[in-house]
Scaffold this active site. Structure first.
Site, PDB file in Angstrom:
ATOM      1  N   GLY A 182      -4.049  -4.588  -4.768  1.00  0.00           N
ATOM      2  CA  GLY A 182      -4.977  -3.627  -5.147  1.00  0.00           C
ATOM      3  C   GLY A 182      -4.361  -2.337  -5.541  1.00  0.00           C
ATOM      4  CG  HIS A 183      -2.704  -1.571  -8.601  1.00  0.00           C
ATOM      5  ND1 HIS A 183      -1.641  -2.544  -8.273  1.00  0.00           N
ATOM      6  CD2 HIS A 183      -2.961  -1.739  -9.802  1.00  0.00           C
ATOM      7  CE1 HIS A 183      -1.660  -3.535  -9.363  1.00  0.00           C
ATOM      8  NE2 HIS A 183      -2.416  -2.773 -10.111  1.00  0.00           N
ATOM      9  CE  LYS A 195       3.219  -2.586  -4.351  1.00  0.00           C
ATOM     10  NZ  LYS A 195       2.676  -2.465  -2.903  1.00  0.00           N
ATOM     11  CD  GLN A 235       0.842  -9.032  -2.287  1.00  0.00           C
ATOM     12  OE1 GLN A 235       1.763  -9.344  -2.909  1.00  0.00           O
ATOM     13  NE2 GLN A 235      -0.417  -8.697  -2.834  1.00  0.00           N
ATOM     14  CG  ASP A 255      -1.732  -1.276   1.295  1.00  0.00           C
ATOM     15  OD1 ASP A 255      -2.147  -1.755   0.238  1.00  0.00           O
ATOM     16  OD2 ASP A 255      -2.007  -1.846   2.212  1.00  0.00           O
TER      17      ASP A 255
END
Ligand code: IMP
Length: 424
Positions: free
Chosen positions: A40-41, A16, A223, A13
Site C-alpha cells: 500500500g502506498h 517507496k 514490501q 513502509d
C-alpha cells in the site's frame, strides 16, 4: 536513459511509493514486479491523497505506462476497484498493462490465508489476509491460475474445479469451514476477465522494447528486503522476492538492462506483523515515532512497531540488493528527539555481530549496540536543500552512509512531493 529498480531496504513502509512517484515523473514505464494488494502506498500531491495497493504509482502521470508484471499476484476485484477509484478522481488508468503470466488471487486463497493465521494462533505471521501466501503457494505448486487463463473459459473452469477439489477438502476437513462453489467463482472471475482484457499483454516484451528504445523504466518494489522470502526474517516474511533480483524475474528482464538500484529506508525503522526486530522500542520513544510518523498501515490500518535505524540491517540490504544509492525518508520525524541512536552492531548469545546474522536463533536473541548522535531540535519540514539542514542532521546522514556503505542521494522531510530533495 536509466532503468532503475526501487527497493525497500527495511521491512516495508519505507516510503517507496513516494520516491517511485518522484522518479515516475520522468519515467515512461513503471513496473510492479512482485507482491499484490498486501502493499500500500500513499501518494500525496497537494491536497490530494492516493492510496494505491496494486497499480504502480506512475499511473497518475498520463505519459507513464503502468505495468503489473508476471511476478505479481493479482486480485482482479481489487484491481478493478482501484481503476474505478482512479477514474472517479479524473485519472485514466487506460494505459495500465497486466502481465498475461501474473497469477490470480482466488477467493479460496483469501479464505485459506485467514483461517491459517487463526490456526497458527500466537505463532501467526500477521499477514495482511489478502491471500498472498496461498496464491504464491499455488503458483509454485503449479496449480495457479494466471491472468491469461481468463481468456479460455474452458481451461479456466477446469483449473478452478481442479484447484477447489483440493482446497475444499482442506477447508472443510482441516479448518472446519464451508466448501466453496466453483461455478460461482468461475462466473465472477470471467466477468472480471472481460473488463481486464484490454489491459492483459506480454509485459516482458513491452519492458524490453521500452529499454531498447532508450526509455526511462522504473521497477517499483513492494514490501522490503527483510520481508523477502529468501533473504528476510523467515518465516515472518511475505511470499515473494522484494529484493532487486525479484525485479528481473518478476518483470522478465535481464541484469544487464539495469543501471541503478535505489534502496529506500526510513530515517528510523518499522515493521508490521510478527517477527524479530532488534532495534524495536517498546517505550515512550517508540510510541512517539508511531504518533509523529503516522505509523499505521495503509492497507490494514495496523499500528507499526518502531525503533531506531538499524544500520546492520541496512548494510545487509545494500549487499543483497546491490543498492547503488539510498533514499532516506521521514528525516523530519527524528526532529523530536534530543539524542538519536543508530544500531551499529548486535550482541547475541555472548558474541558481537557486525553483519546481519544468518541464524534465526542469533537474530531472536539480538540486542542492538548503539552509537549516539546529537539531535537537531528544530523543525526541518520546510527545508528544501541539503545545505539548509541543521549540521547535526547532515552529520546523521553522513554517518548512516558510512555505516550502510552506499551514498544517500535523496532525502525526504515531509509527506508532500516537494518535501523531497536530491543530495549530490
Ligand atoms: P503477507 O504478505 O500478507 O503474506 O504478510 C506477510 C508479512 O508481510 C506480514 O508480516 C505483513 O505484515 C508483512 N507485509 C506485507 N505487505 C507489507 C507491506 O506492504 N508493508 C509492510 N509489511 C507488509
Amino acid at each position: 536513459m536509466p532503468a532503475t529498480i526501487v527497493v525497500g531496504a527495511q521491512w516495508g513502509d519505507e516510503g517507496k511509493g513516494k520516491i517511485a512517484n518522484l522518479l515516475a515523473q520522468e519515467a515512461d514505464v513503471v513496473v510492479r514486479f512482485q507482491g499484490g494488494n498486501n502493499a500500500g502506498h500513499t501518494i500525496v500531491i497537494g491536497e490530494q491523497r492516493f492510496a494505491l495497493s496494486l497499480i504502480p504509482s506512475g499511473v497518475i502521470y498520463p505519459n507513464v505506462v503502468p505495468v503489473i508484471g508476471n511476478g505479481c499476484v493479482v486480485d482482479p476485484a481489487v484491481l478493478l476497484a482501484e481503476m474505478d477509484t482512479l477514474r472517479k478522481r479524473g485519472i485514466d488508468p487506460g494505459n495500465l498493462r497486466l502481465s498475461a503470466n501474473a497469477h490470480l488471487i482466488m477467493p479460496y486463497h483469501r479464505k485459506l490465508d485467514a483461517v491459517r493465521e487463526r490456526f497458527l494462533g500466537h505463532q501467526r505471521i500477521g499477514t495482511t489476509k489478502r491471500g498472498i501466501g496461498p496464491a504464491y503457494q499455488d503458483k509454485f505448486s503449479r496449480l495457479g491460475i494466471r491472468a491469461q487463463d481468463l481468456y479460455d473459459p474452458k481451461i479456466f473452469r477446469d483449473k478452478v474445479e481442479m484447484g477447489l477439489k483440493e482446497k475444499n477438502r482442506i477447508l472443510t476437513k482441516v479448518f472446519n469451514q464451508l466448501a466453496m462453489d466453483a461455478g460461482q467463482i468461475v462466473e465472477e472471475y470471467l466477468g472480471y476477465g472481460a473488463r481486464l482484457l484490454p489491459h492483459v499483454t506480454d509485459t516482458s516484451l513491452l519492458v524490453w522494447e521500452a529499454i531498447r528504445a532508450g526509455k526511462n523504466v522504473v521497477f517499483e518494489g513492494a514490501q522490503g528486503t527483510l520481508l523477502d522470502i529468501d533473504h528476510g526474517t523467515y518465516p515472518f516474511v511475505t511470499s515473494s522476492n522484494p529484493v532487486a533480483g525479484g525485479a528481473l524475474t518478476g518483470a522478465g528482464v535481464g541484469p544487464r538492462d539495469i543501471d541503478r538500484v535505489l534502496g529506500i529506508a526510513k530515517a528510523y525503522i518499522s515493521r508490521v506483523g510478527s517477527g524479530p526486530f532488534p532495534t524495536e522500542l517498546s517505550d515512550e520513544v517508540g510510541e512517539q515515532m508511531v504518533q509523529i510518523g503516522g505509523e499505521f498501515g495503509t492497507v490494514t490500518g495496523r499500528r507499526r512497531r518502531c525503533g531506531w535505524l538499524d544500520t546492520v540491517a541496512l548494510r545487509y540490504a545494500v549487499r543483497v540488493n546491490g543498492i547503488t544509492e539510498l533514499a532516506l525518508t521521514k528525516l523530519d520525524v527524528l526532529s523530536a528527539f534530543p539524542t538519536l541512536r543508530l544500531g551499529v552492531a548486535y550482541s547475541s548469545l555472548g558474541e558481537r555481530y557486525d553483519e546481519f546474522p544468518r541464524q534465526q536463533r542469533v537474530l531472536y536473541n539480538c540486542t542492538p549496540i548503539y552509537e549516539d548522535l546529537p539531535g537537531w531540535n528544530t523543525d526541518i519540514t520546510e527545508v528544501r536543500r541539503l545545505e539548509d539542514l541543521p549540521k547535526a542532521a547532515r552529520a546523521y546522514l553522513e554517518r548512516v552512509e558510512q555505516l550502510a556503505g552506499a551514498p544517500i542521494t535523496i532525502v525526504s522531510v515531509g509527506p508532500e512531493r516537494s518535501a523531497t530533495f536530491l543530495r549530490q
